[in-house]
Design a protein around this motif. Structure first.
Motif, mmCIF file in Angstrom:
data_model
loop_
_atom_site.group_PDB
_atom_site.id
_atom_site.type_symbol
_atom_site.label_atom_id
_atom_site.label_comp_id
_atom_site.label_asym_id
_atom_site.label_seq_id
_atom_site.Cartn_x
_atom_site.Cartn_y
_atom_site.Cartn_z
ATOM 1 N N THR A 444 0.830 -1.214 0.000
ATOM 2 C CA THR A 444 0.000 0.000 0.000
ATOM 3 C C THR A 444 0.857 1.252 0.000
ATOM 4 N N THR A 445 1.945 1.245 0.761
ATOM 5 C CA THR A 445 2.839 2.409 0.803
ATOM 6 C C THR A 445 3.457 2.683 -0.567
ATOM 7 N N VAL A 451 0.430 6.899 -6.534
ATOM 8 C CA VAL A 451 -0.834 7.618 -6.703
ATOM 9 C C VAL A 451 -0.656 9.089 -6.369
ATOM 10 N N MET A 452 0.104 9.381 -5.325
ATOM 11 C CA MET A 452 0.343 10.776 -4.952
ATOM 12 C C MET A 452 1.070 11.519 -6.062
ATOM 13 N N ALA A 453 2.031 10.853 -6.708
ATOM 14 C CA ALA A 453 2.821 11.521 -7.753
ATOM 15 C C ALA A 453 2.095 11.581 -9.086
ATOM 16 N N LEU A 454 1.387 10.512 -9.468
ATOM 17 C CA LEU A 454 0.818 10.424 -10.808
ATOM 18 C C LEU A 454 -0.650 10.802 -10.882
ATOM 19 N N TYR A 455 -1.390 10.647 -9.793
ATOM 20 C CA TYR A 455 -2.820 10.972 -9.810
ATOM 21 C C TYR A 455 -3.093 12.290 -9.094
ATOM 22 N N SER A 459 4.317 16.851 -5.656
ATOM 23 C CA SER A 459 5.728 16.901 -6.026
ATOM 24 C C SER A 459 6.413 15.595 -5.664
ATOM 25 N N LEU A 460 7.510 15.318 -6.355
ATOM 26 C CA LEU A 460 8.266 14.101 -6.072
ATOM 27 C C LEU A 460 8.820 14.107 -4.653
ATOM 28 N N PHE A 461 9.047 15.285 -4.099
ATOM 29 C CA PHE A 461 9.540 15.369 -2.725
ATOM 30 C C PHE A 461 8.491 14.834 -1.747
ATOM 31 N N PHE A 465 8.909 11.474 0.243
ATOM 32 C CA PHE A 465 8.941 11.523 1.704
ATOM 33 C C PHE A 465 7.953 10.519 2.291
ATOM 34 N N PHE A 466 6.756 10.433 1.703
ATOM 35 C CA PHE A 466 5.771 9.451 2.157
ATOM 36 C C PHE A 466 6.339 8.043 2.050
#
Length: 789
Positions: A444-445, A451-455, A459-461, A465-466
């Motif tokens: 899941t991580t 998902v955070m980056a592509l959807y 930012s990649l940062f 970080f996540f």
């Protein structure tokens, strides 16, 4: 698609909305949070008693429990992961479906030449957005597509494994409390006899009682999530109030200073004095988060607002109080009798019998969380061609994600009983459970960061970080669990290897079969232009040809025409196409077009569905197809929503209404006597022999179609075509299915041969037919084809 009611409509509407949310929050106690609520039964109890060498050790363990619950369960899942729902659906395959649509990494069998038709919604949604470098890089590298698919399959295997292990460890832990209570009974016999009886009780009581409770739990699954939620929620509520009250009592009775352990300083002290045994015990601490992943996986059963409300307002504070009270008790009894760290030892003696009863009931409920999660993830895998065909029963008309899978239910029960009987040791089962939990969290991580980056287009940062922060926390627990691999955790890997092989073989076989169909399809001109020259005749009736391809003529049907040169006056090529979305709106479900000119009366209907839709399982599917064809005929030349495919114009037609514009469906009892547009009283089916002139009535239909007597929208040519469609249905309907026989090409490697052999075995032993539409045998025409892969 249903939208949530607005919060600003009116005070009554707001009150009703929150009342409904609270009712669902109450149901989540019986379905989602049973696992988290019963975790105190085995978190401290699975730590070796020799590890508690001072009261400070209890403080250090409690500090780890508090921060693990806070960081993983509260911060990660409640406030971050639950936001990444796929239109109300959760789980690793929901994250994968988001990536399939927004990063174009899907490997679902699809015809790339019709992407405009099949990907209409997502293209229109993201029109005008600039494609990021990360999305473009992942989209262009095929290896990343396979990596994401394998990651999603691995996560699904962990959830299934957790569904097997959880009932065993939860029920066995509660049964151990019953065993301790019985072993304390004083007998009037000699001390030797008392010891023998006590040893027998310790050895034999937990396992049979655990098996009985486990069987009863799985028997109840067919009632559905809603009924089970109302049935189990009061038990979990009473259990939470009980352990929360006992926790408060233990805090004030034994060690009110226990909350000083909330300081991360105690975690630092634990790490500073670490050794192999203490590091291994972190695998037990991880069990406090057992059930966090199911909060996300069971999202299809309940809205996320209800899940959040229940966890933040009730589950989290009660669990903290319970663990704090148990740690306070241990800090004063660390040099006491054996098994002082079990939860039952911290219960006041006058409440022991109440605890035994509640723990047995709550442990059965605690197993409930992972079972619907297994149903949900298997349903998603099945719809996206990653799991063999199984019968899926939708238990709710309002929540599409509430499903019950009978075959999977009994298989999970058998595996859970096998691990209970095989191990009958809580510590060994806990090692396997911890491994399933932490690997599911890691999957899941990883997917959540993508998902955070592509959807979400963070930012990649932020996404990095996540990944680094939560990945580091989970990697610590992975290392602890791996130390116990030989003590029970190996069972999870064996079970996951079997599950992963089944999923991979089914997906590989489906892909190869689809590629063979694409390579061997026949052009539409062969059927429309050249067939008359081959002496092909048209016979009365409708032929429904079910095929996976959405262009051209499938090889099995051309093979049939070559050997028996005749087909029906109306042909409809029907293709089911799964979409990486939970549900396809009824208004966007059917794409209808022509194959050839109007005079040929050959149509193509693409039925699009999401992984929570039940399109294939409806008994009135034939009526829906006929109705959609009728709507298409009436809308063909009007200004309706349409798309262009290489074969021609495709019209998007929704689910036909009861009062359609082109064809009016009417029950038998409502037919107008003497109507010239009415169908005959009997709908006929044409088997293979009927193609050469023999029609046999097979069954009656409840629904007939009429053409409106007067409608300004219908021209004379349209009415004639609709009438011909009705007349063809009067003559009968035949269903054509391709029967595939896969063989491996000579010289193929062992891995390919193994996957194809596994696919063939699974295909022959599936409990559900390829098209679950209740097709009558007399109307079914199966055409065999050899597929050389």
């Amino acid at each position: 698609m249903d939208h949530p009611p607005s919060r600003t409509t009116s005070s009554d509407g707001l009150k009703e909305t929150w009342r409904h949310a609270l009712v669902l929050s109450f149901q989540t106690l019986g379905v989602v949070y049973g696992r988290l609520s019963t975790a105190p039964l085995y978190v401290f109890g699975t730590i070796q008693t020799k590890d508690f060498k001072s009261n400070e050790i209890a403080y250090e363990y409690f500090s780890f429990i508090f921060w693990t619950l806070t960081v993983v369960s509260l911060l990660k899942y409640t406030f971050i992961v639950l936001r990444a729902d796929d239109n109300g659906e959760g789980g690793v395959f929901a994250l994968y479906s988001l990536l399939c649509r927004h990063a174009k990494v899907g490997l679902i069998p699809n015809d790339t030449s019709t992407n405009e038709v099949m990907q209409h919604e997502e293209e229109s949604t993201f029109r005008g957005k600039v494609e990021s470098r990360a999305r473009r890089a992942i989209k262009n590298h095929r290896s990343s597509h396979y990596l994401m698919l394998f990651t999603a399959l691995f996560g699904a295997c962990m959830i299934i494994g957790d569904g097997v292990i959880t009932p065993s460890i939860s029920v066995l832990s509660a049964s151990s409390g019953l065993q301790r209570s019985l072993s304390e009974i004083k007998y009037s016999s000699s001390p030797d006899a008392q010891g023998a009886i006590s040893d027998a009780l310790k050895k034999y009581v937990p396992v049979p009682s655990a098996c009985v409770i486990t069987v009863c739990l799985f028997i109840l699954q067919h009632y559905g999530t809603r009924k089970i939620g109302f049935m189990f929620a009061p038990i979990v509520t009473i259990w939470l109030l009980f352990i929360g009250g006992v926790g408060i009592y233990n805090i004030f009775q034994w060690d009110p200073e226990i909350f000083s352990a909330l300081s991360p300083v105690y975690m630092y002290r634990f790490v500073r004095n670490i050794n192999k045994d203490r590091w291994k015990s972190l695998g037990s601490i991880l069990l406090c988060t057992a059930g966090s992943e199911t909060m996300f996986t069971d999202l299809g059963h309940f809205p996320k607002r209800s899940i959040k409300i229940t966890f933040v307002c009730l589950i989290y504070p009660v669990l903290i109080l319970c663990y704090a009270g148990q740690a306070a008790f241990i800090s004063k009894h660390w040099n006491g009798p054996e098994n002082f760290n079990h939860l039952s030892e911290s219960i006041p003696k006058h409440l022991r019998h109440v605890f035994i009863l509640l723990s047995l009931l709550a442990s059965a409920v605690g197993s409930q969380a992972t079972i619907p999660a297994s149903f949900s993830i298997i349903n998603q895998c099945r719809a996206l061609s990653c799991f063999p065909r199984v019968k899926v029963i939708h238990t709710s008309d309002k929540r599409h994600g509430q499903v019950y899978i009978p075959d999977v239910n009994w298989l999970l029960m058998a595996l859970s009983l096998s691990i209970t009987l095989g191990f009958h040791d809580i510590t060994r089962i806990a090692n396997a459970a911890g491994m399933a939990i932490v690997f599911g969290m890691i999957v899941t991580t990883c997917m959540m960061s993508l998902v955070m980056a592509l959807y979400w287009e963070k930012s990649l940062f932020i996404s990095g970080f996540f990944l680094m922060f939560f990945g580091f926390v989970e990697a610590v627990y992975v290392s602890a669990c791996m130390l116990s691999f030989h003590k029970g955790a190996w069972y999870l890997f064996v079970l996951s290897a079997v599950s992963f092989t089944i999923m991979l073989a089914w997906h590989y076989g489906t892909m190869k079969k689809y590629e063979f169909d694409l390579q061997n399809k026949v052009s539409t001109e062969w059927l429309t232009d050249y067939s008359p020259g081959l002496g092909v005749s048209r016979v009365p009736g409708i032929g429904l040809i079910y095929t996976d391809i959405v262009m051209g003529i499938p090889a099995f049907f051309s093979h049939f025409i070559t050997n028996l040169p005749a087909f029906h006056q109306v042909l409809i090529f029907v293709s089911f196409k799964p979409q990486p979305v939970p549900c396809v709106p009824p208004s966007q479900r059917y794409c209808v077009g022509r194959v050839g000119g109007k005079d040929y009366r050959i149509y193509r209907c693409i039925v699009r569905y999401g992984y929570c839709d039940q399109v294939r399982d409806t008994d009135d599917f034939e009526e829906q197809i006929i109705g959609s064809i009728g709507e298409y005929i009436s809308l063909d030349e009007s200004d309706c929503e349409s798309l262009t495919s290489p074969e021609g114009r495709m019209v998007i037609v929704g689910t036909p209404l009861l009062e359609g514009h082109a064809l009016i469906p009417v029950d038998d009892t409502n037919l107008v006597s003497g109507s010239t547009n009415a169908a005959n009283n009997e709908t006929l089916a044409i088997p293979v022999g009927d193609l050469i002139g023999r029609n046999t009535p097979v069954r009656r239909k409840k629904v007939r179609f009429l053409i409106p007597e007067s409608s300004p929208r219908l021209r004379e040519s349209v009415r004639d075509e609709l009438q011909e469609l009705i007349n063809a249905r009067e003559s009968g309907t035949a269903y054509f299915l391709g029967q595939s026989h896969l063989t491996v090409r000579n010289g193929s490697n062992f891995f390919k041969k193994f996957l194809i052999m596994a696919y063939v075995f699974l295909d022959k032993n599936c409990r559900e037919p390829p098209v679950a539409l209740n097709i009558p045998h007399a109307a079914l025409v199966e055409v065999g084809m050899v597929y050389i892969i």
